[in-house]
Scaffold this active site. Structure first.
Site, mmCIF file in Angstrom:
data_model
loop_
_atom_site.group_PDB
_atom_site.id
_atom_site.type_symbol
_atom_site.label_atom_id
_atom_site.label_comp_id
_atom_site.label_asym_id
_atom_site.label_seq_id
_atom_site.Cartn_x
_atom_site.Cartn_y
_atom_site.Cartn_z
ATOM 1 N N ASP A 201 0.866 -1.187 0.000
ATOM 2 C CA ASP A 201 0.000 0.000 0.000
ATOM 3 C C ASP A 201 0.897 1.230 0.000
ATOM 4 O O ASP A 201 2.048 1.140 -0.408
ATOM 5 C CB ASP A 201 -0.968 -0.034 1.185
ATOM 6 C CG ASP A 201 -2.313 0.609 0.847
ATOM 7 O OD1 ASP A 201 -2.310 1.791 0.447
ATOM 8 O OD2 ASP A 201 -3.356 -0.051 0.975
ATOM 9 N N HIS A 244 1.828 1.467 -3.200
ATOM 10 C CA HIS A 244 0.925 2.370 -3.883
ATOM 11 C C HIS A 244 1.377 3.819 -3.814
ATOM 12 O O HIS A 244 0.566 4.729 -3.947
ATOM 13 C CB HIS A 244 -0.488 2.222 -3.324
ATOM 14 C CG HIS A 244 -1.109 0.904 -3.637
ATOM 15 N ND1 HIS A 244 -2.268 0.454 -3.028
ATOM 16 C CD2 HIS A 244 -0.728 -0.086 -4.487
ATOM 17 C CE1 HIS A 244 -2.576 -0.753 -3.500
ATOM 18 N NE2 HIS A 244 -1.644 -1.090 -4.380
#
Length: 429
Positions: A201, A244
């Site tokens: 993430d 991410h």
């Protein structure tokens, strides 16, 4: 350097010692002390630890710490009333240090996250380390191995220096390490540098209320106490892999008022990531994000090197809603400078967090060859500049951009259209 008394606590947290899985409050002296997890000892942290408010205290992780390896046990604890939100919680204080070990064999915190990822289990997951409400704090030399999910958060803290930390949330199977965010920067006056993060993430996420945030790397460390000097040492690349991106937001959810100011993210390597630099605010949000810079970013095999959206929504619950509000979180003085690398445009590639068709990160109309996507909201974006960009697609196709010229009047550094990347004056200066 702070002179503190060396007070050692050996903490063998066995389940039989704590009834009903209550949060275990560490025995402590709450001022002028070191709480030591000793080298050569494995500590089973079977219940959450909540530290009290500290003054001049160092928590030193020299031994190896382990979460319970049973998913149901942790879910029961997290789901019970009174769970503090994180497995390790700092309640506040002044001059507080969380220090790991530079010994490659010791000072690891094992979250046993692999079992959670394999089971795609996302119910009642704990956050890792809540370094909250600390003034003059240091997080250094920490090493996290396969965390269940979110790692470090600094909500409500001020003047924090986090450096030389390592997060390894890498799956050994085909499963994906969902929500293993690296650092969640909430607070003011923070420097994050020389951190090595492999996760699934955001490498860094900056939330509402954050001001004066720096994320980078330094060659030499001249700081030995919590307070950060006004002039950082010389810097070079930090490292983020598999996640991410370097993210601001999401901001403005449910119409809330966002406030983010003065963020510098520089000298970072992004490898095998979904995004490199990302901003996201919810449709219908309010407030302002201003003076944000991403600079000197090297990206390797990244799908979306530069991605800005003021029209964020929860793709997991359906298509983009028809916004009835004329409001949106305003953005001002955003700079993306000196980006170089390769765009992952391999046909058929699906990033590991994709669990739907189309994937949650799909951009209507995108070709997968865009170095920059500016999904802006009319009359809410000012002075957004993308400059000095050197990018190539892995298929050697021409590099493209997406931008709607009706949403911003100023020069964004390239021709604002859905087409080939063509630098303009602002992008070359």
């Amino acid at each position: 350097m702070l002179e503190i008394h060396r007070l050692t606590f050996t903490l063998l947290l066995l389940a039989s010692y704590v009834s009903a899985w209550n949060t275990f409050v560490v025995p402590h002296a709450d001022a002028n002390a070191t709480i030591l997890f000793a080298k050569g000892v494995k500590y089973n942290i079977f219940t959450p630890i909540k530290f009290p408010v500290f003054n001049n205290v160092e928590v030193r992780i020299e031994g190896n710490l382990s979460y319970p390896d049973d998913i149901a046990t942790i879910q029961g604890i997290v789901g019970a009333s009174g769970f503090p939100g994180a497995w390790f919680t700092f309640s506040g204080g002044n001059n507080v240090t969380l220090r790991g070990s530079q010994d490659p064999q010791w000072g690891w915190v094992d979250g046993h996250g692999q079992a959670w990822w394999d089971a795609v289990q996302q119910t009642n997951r704990p956050h890792g380390w809540a370094f909250s409400k600390i003034t003059n704090g240091v997080i250094r030399d920490m090493k996290l191995w396969k965390p269940i999910a979110w790692n470090f958060a600094t909500s409500g803290s001020k003047n924090i220096h986090a450096f030389n930390n390592k997060i390894v949330a890498v799956s050994s199977t085909d499963s994906f390490p969902f929500n293993t965010d690296g650092f969640s920067a909430g607070g003011t006056d923070m420097v994050f540098e020389n951190n090595h993060i492999q996760n699934g993430d955001d490498c860094l996420t900056v939330g509402s209320g954050a001001k004066n945030i720096v994320f980078k790397f330094v060659l030499s460390m001249s700081l030995h106490v919590a307070r950060i000097t006004s002039t950082p040492p010389k810097s070079r690349n930090s490292y983020c892999e598999g996640g991410h991106g370097l993210s601001i937001g999401s901001l403005g959810k449910g119409g809330s008022v966002a406030d983010v100011q003065n963020v510098l993210i520089e000298n970072v390597v992004m490898k095998n990531s979904l995004y490199a630099a990302r901003f996201k605010s919810w449709t219908g949000g309010n407030g302002l994000a201003r003076n944000v810079t991403w600079k000197n970013i090297a990206f390797d095999n990244v799908m979306f090197p530069i991605y800005v959206t003021q029209n964020y929504w929860d793709q997991g619950v359906g298509p983009r809603p028809n916004a009835t509000s004329t409001n949106n979180t305003h953005i001002q003085d955003f700079l993306f400078e000196n980006f170089a690398g390769t765009i992952n445009d391999k046909p058929g590639f699906v990033e590991g967090s994709c669990v739907s068709d189309p994937c949650w990160y799909a951009v209507p109309g995108a070709t997968g060859k865009e170095v920059a996507i500016l999904d802006l909201y009319p009359n809410t974006a000012q002075n957004i500049v993308v400059k000095h960009i050197l990018a190539a697609t892995e298929t050697l196709s021409p590099v493209r951009v997406m931008c709607n010229a009706s949403t911003i009047m100023s020069d964004v550094g390239f021709k604002c259209w859905d087409g080939l990347y063509i630098p303009t004056k602002a992008g070359l200066l």
